[in-house]
Design a protein around this motif. Structure first.
Motif, PDB file in Angstrom:
ATOM      1  N   CYS A  30       0.494   5.212  17.319  1.00 49.23           N
ATOM      2  CA  CYS A  30       1.333   4.482  16.359  1.00 49.23           C
ATOM      3  C   CYS A  30       1.413   5.220  15.021  1.00 49.23           C
ATOM      4  O   CYS A  30       2.471   5.241  14.376  1.00 49.23           O
ATOM      5  CB  CYS A  30       0.788   3.071  16.153  1.00 49.23           C
ATOM      6  SG  CYS A  30       1.001   1.980  17.575  1.00 49.23           S
ATOM      7  N   CYS A  31       0.305   5.818  14.604  1.00 50.36           N
ATOM      8  CA  CYS A  31       0.305   6.599  13.360  1.00 50.36           C
ATOM      9  C   CYS A  31       1.243   7.793  13.481  1.00 50.36           C
ATOM     10  O   CYS A  31       1.994   8.105  12.549  1.00 50.36           O
ATOM     11  CB  CYS A  31      -1.109   7.075  13.032  1.00 50.36           C
ATOM     12  SG  CYS A  31      -2.237   5.770  12.478  1.00 50.36           S
ATOM     13  N   LEU A  32       1.202   8.453  14.629  1.00 46.11           N
ATOM     14  CA  LEU A  32       2.099   9.593  14.856  1.00 46.11           C
ATOM     15  C   LEU A  32       3.554   9.136  14.841  1.00 46.11           C
ATOM     16  O   LEU A  32       4.417   9.793  14.233  1.00 46.11           O
ATOM     17  CB  LEU A  32       1.768  10.259  16.192  1.00 46.11           C
ATOM     18  CG  LEU A  32       2.689  11.417  16.613  1.00 46.11           C
ATOM     19  CD1 LEU A  32       2.671  12.532  15.572  1.00 46.11           C
ATOM     20  CD2 LEU A  32       2.279  11.946  17.983  1.00 46.11           C
ATOM     21  N   LEU A  33       3.824   8.012  15.477  1.00 44.94           N
ATOM     22  CA  LEU A  33       5.190   7.486  15.517  1.00 44.94           C
ATOM     23  C   LEU A  33       5.675   7.114  14.119  1.00 44.94           C
ATOM     24  O   LEU A  33       6.817   7.424  13.740  1.00 44.94           O
ATOM     25  CB  LEU A  33       5.244   6.261  16.434  1.00 44.94           C
ATOM     26  CG  LEU A  33       6.609   5.571  16.574  1.00 44.94           C
ATOM     27  CD1 LEU A  33       7.628   6.547  17.162  1.00 44.94           C
ATOM     28  CD2 LEU A  33       6.490   4.327  17.449  1.00 44.94           C
ATOM     29  N   ALA A  34       4.812   6.462  13.333  1.00 45.52           N
ATOM     30  CA  ALA A  34       5.189   6.058  11.978  1.00 45.52           C
ATOM     31  C   ALA A  34       5.442   7.273  11.094  1.00 45.52           C
ATOM     32  O   ALA A  34       6.438   7.326  10.352  1.00 45.52           O
ATOM     33  CB  ALA A  34       4.092   5.182  11.371  1.00 45.52           C
ATOM     34  N   ALA A  35       4.549   8.262  11.166  1.00 47.86           N
ATOM     35  CA  ALA A  35       4.700   9.461  10.338  1.00 47.86           C
ATOM     36  C   ALA A  35       5.953  10.246  10.720  1.00 47.86           C
ATOM     37  O   ALA A  35       6.692  10.729   9.848  1.00 47.86           O
ATOM     38  CB  ALA A  35       3.463  10.349  10.481  1.00 47.86           C
ATOM     39  N   THR A  36       6.207  10.352  12.017  1.00 43.92           N
ATOM     40  CA  THR A  36       7.391  11.080  12.480  1.00 43.92           C
ATOM     41  C   THR A  36       8.674  10.352  12.083  1.00 43.92           C
ATOM     42  O   THR A  36       9.638  10.976  11.612  1.00 43.92           O
ATOM     43  CB  THR A  36       7.348  11.251  14.010  1.00 43.92           C
ATOM     44  OG1 THR A  36       6.135  11.914  14.380  1.00 43.92           O
ATOM     45  CG2 THR A  36       8.533  12.072  14.493  1.00 43.92           C
ATOM     46  N   SER A  37       8.690   9.040  12.260  1.00 46.09           N
ATOM     47  CA  SER A  37       9.873   8.252  11.906  1.00 46.09           C
ATOM     48  C   SER A  37      10.173   8.339  10.415  1.00 46.09           C
ATOM     49  O   SER A  37      11.331   8.498  10.006  1.00 46.09           O
ATOM     50  CB  SER A  37       9.664   6.784  12.309  1.00 46.09           C
ATOM     51  OG  SER A  37       9.442   6.665  13.694  1.00 46.09           O
ATOM     52  N   LEU A  38       9.121   8.249   9.604  1.00 49.10           N
ATOM     53  CA  LEU A  38       9.310   8.340   8.156  1.00 49.10           C
ATOM     54  C   LEU A  38       9.807   9.729   7.763  1.00 49.10           C
ATOM     55  O   LEU A  38      10.685   9.863   6.896  1.00 49.10           O
ATOM     56  CB  LEU A  38       7.997   8.023   7.441  1.00 49.10           C
ATOM     57  CG  LEU A  38       8.033   8.011   5.909  1.00 49.10           C
ATOM     58  CD1 LEU A  38       9.084   7.030   5.400  1.00 49.10           C
ATOM     59  CD2 LEU A  38       6.661   7.655   5.349  1.00 49.10           C
ATOM     60  N   SER A  39       9.269  10.755   8.393  1.00 48.96           N
ATOM     61  CA  SER A  39       9.710  12.124   8.106  1.00 48.96           C
ATOM     62  C   SER A  39      11.190  12.301   8.434  1.00 48.96           C
ATOM     63  O   SER A  39      11.938  12.936   7.678  1.00 48.96           O
ATOM     64  CB  SER A  39       8.872  13.127   8.915  1.00 48.96           C
ATOM     65  OG  SER A  39       7.506  13.050   8.570  1.00 48.96           O
ATOM     66  N   LEU A  40      11.615  11.731   9.551  1.00 48.96           N
ATOM     67  CA  LEU A  40      13.023  11.834   9.946  1.00 48.96           C
ATOM     68  C   LEU A  40      13.925  11.071   8.979  1.00 48.96           C
ATOM     69  O   LEU A  40      15.026  11.533   8.648  1.00 48.96           O
ATOM     70  CB  LEU A  40      13.206  11.307  11.370  1.00 48.96           C
ATOM     71  CG  LEU A  40      12.564  12.152  12.481  1.00 48.96           C
ATOM     72  CD1 LEU A  40      12.701  11.452  13.829  1.00 48.96           C
ATOM     73  CD2 LEU A  40      13.200  13.535  12.533  1.00 48.96           C
TER      74      LEU A  40
END
Length: 232
Positions: A214-224
Motif C-alpha cells: 500500500c505504501c508503494l501504491l500510495a507513493a507511486t500514485s502521488l508521484s504520478l
C-alpha cells in the motif's frame, strides 16, 4: 523524493519495529533478515532523497529558497522543512555507525536517539509534502487526493502499531500463545480465544507485506499525480 519518504523509509521503519519478532530466527548474509531489509530500504530511501535534493538545486541554479531568501513564504517553509528532514535522514546511517553492542548499557540511549531522529525527520518531511500539496496549486493540482495519499503510510504504520499491541495484549491475557497439534484437534474444535503462534505470525506477516504494498501504491500514485501537474 516521494518514493524515498513514502515507500522506502516507512518500509525500513516497519521491519525495524515489527519485523524482529516475525523474522527473528531467519538470517540473510549472516545478519537477521529484518535488519538487512531495514538497512537496505532506509539506505535506498536516503539515496532517493539526496538525489532529489540535488535535482532540485540544479533546477534552481543552486539558489537557496528557504529562510532569508526572497522566495514566496510557503516556498521558504517547504525548503526549510525539507532541508532539515534531509539532514536528519542523512545522519541516520551515519549515527548507526556509533551503534554499540546490544549488551552495552548505552544501547538504550542509542536506540532512542535513533528513533527520535528518524521520527523527527519523517514528520518534517511529511509536513513539507503537505505544504506543497496545499499551496503549490500549479503543479500539485489535486490537493485533497495528494494529502490523502501522503497520509497513507503514516496511517498504516499507526494501524499496524495498534494491531500488534492488541495481539500482544491478547497473548498476555491468554497466558501466551498455545501451540496445538493439528493432527490431534481440528481447528473447529478449538476455542475462539486460543491463538496459535503460527496464526499470529501469519497474520502479522501478511499484514506487514500488505502495508508495504500500500505504501508503494500510495507513493507511486502521488508521484504520478505530481508529474502530471508538472506536465500540464
Amino acid at each position: 523524493m516521494l518514493l524515498g519518504w513514502l515507500f522506502f523509509v516507512p518500509t525500513g521503519f516497519l521491519f525495524a519495529r515489527f519485523g524482529k519478532q516475525l523474522f527473528q530466527n531467519q538470517k540473510l548474509v549472516g545478519m537477521p533478515v529484518w535488519f538487512q531489509i531495514h538497512r537496505s530500504f532506509t539506505f535506498l530511501g536516503v539515496c532517493c532523497i539526496c538525489t532529489s535534493i540535488i535535482c532540485i538545486f540544479v533546477s534552481t541554479n543552486f539558489t537557496w529558497k528557504g529562510t532569508g531568501s526572497v522566495a514566496w513564504y510557503w516556498t521558504q517553509w517547504h525548503a526549510d522543512l525539507g532541508t532539515i528532514s534531509t539532514v536528519l535522514a542523512v545522519s541516520q546511517p551515519l549515527n548507526s555507525l556509533l551503534r554499540c553492542a546490544p549488551s552495552n548499557s548505552q544501547r538504550k540511549i542509542f536506540n532512542w536517539a535513533h528513533r527520535i531522529t528518524g521520527m523527527t525527520s519523517y514528520t518534517l518531511a511529511v509536513a513539507a509534502i503537505y505544504v506543497a500539496a496545499a499551496k503549490y496549486r500549479k503543479t500539485w493540482s489535486e490537493p485533497f487526493m495528494e494529502i490523502v495519499l501522503t497520509s497513507v503510510p503514516t496511517a498504516l504504520c499507526l494501524v499496524t502499531a495498534v494491531m500488534v499491541w492488541m495481539i500482544e495484549k491478547r497473548k498476555t491475557r491468554d497466558g501466551g500463545y498455545k501451540e496445538v497439534e493439528m493432527n490431534e484437534k481440528s481447528s473447529s474444535s478449538l476455542p475462539s480465544s486460543i491463538w496459535t503462534l503460527e496464526t499470529s505470525q501469519l497474520l502479522q506477516t501478511s499484514w506487514l507485506f500488505l502495508v508495504v504494498g500500500c505504501c508503494l501504491l500510495a507513493a507511486t500514485s502521488l508521484s504520478l499525480l505530481v508529474a502530471n501537474g508538472f506536465k500540464e
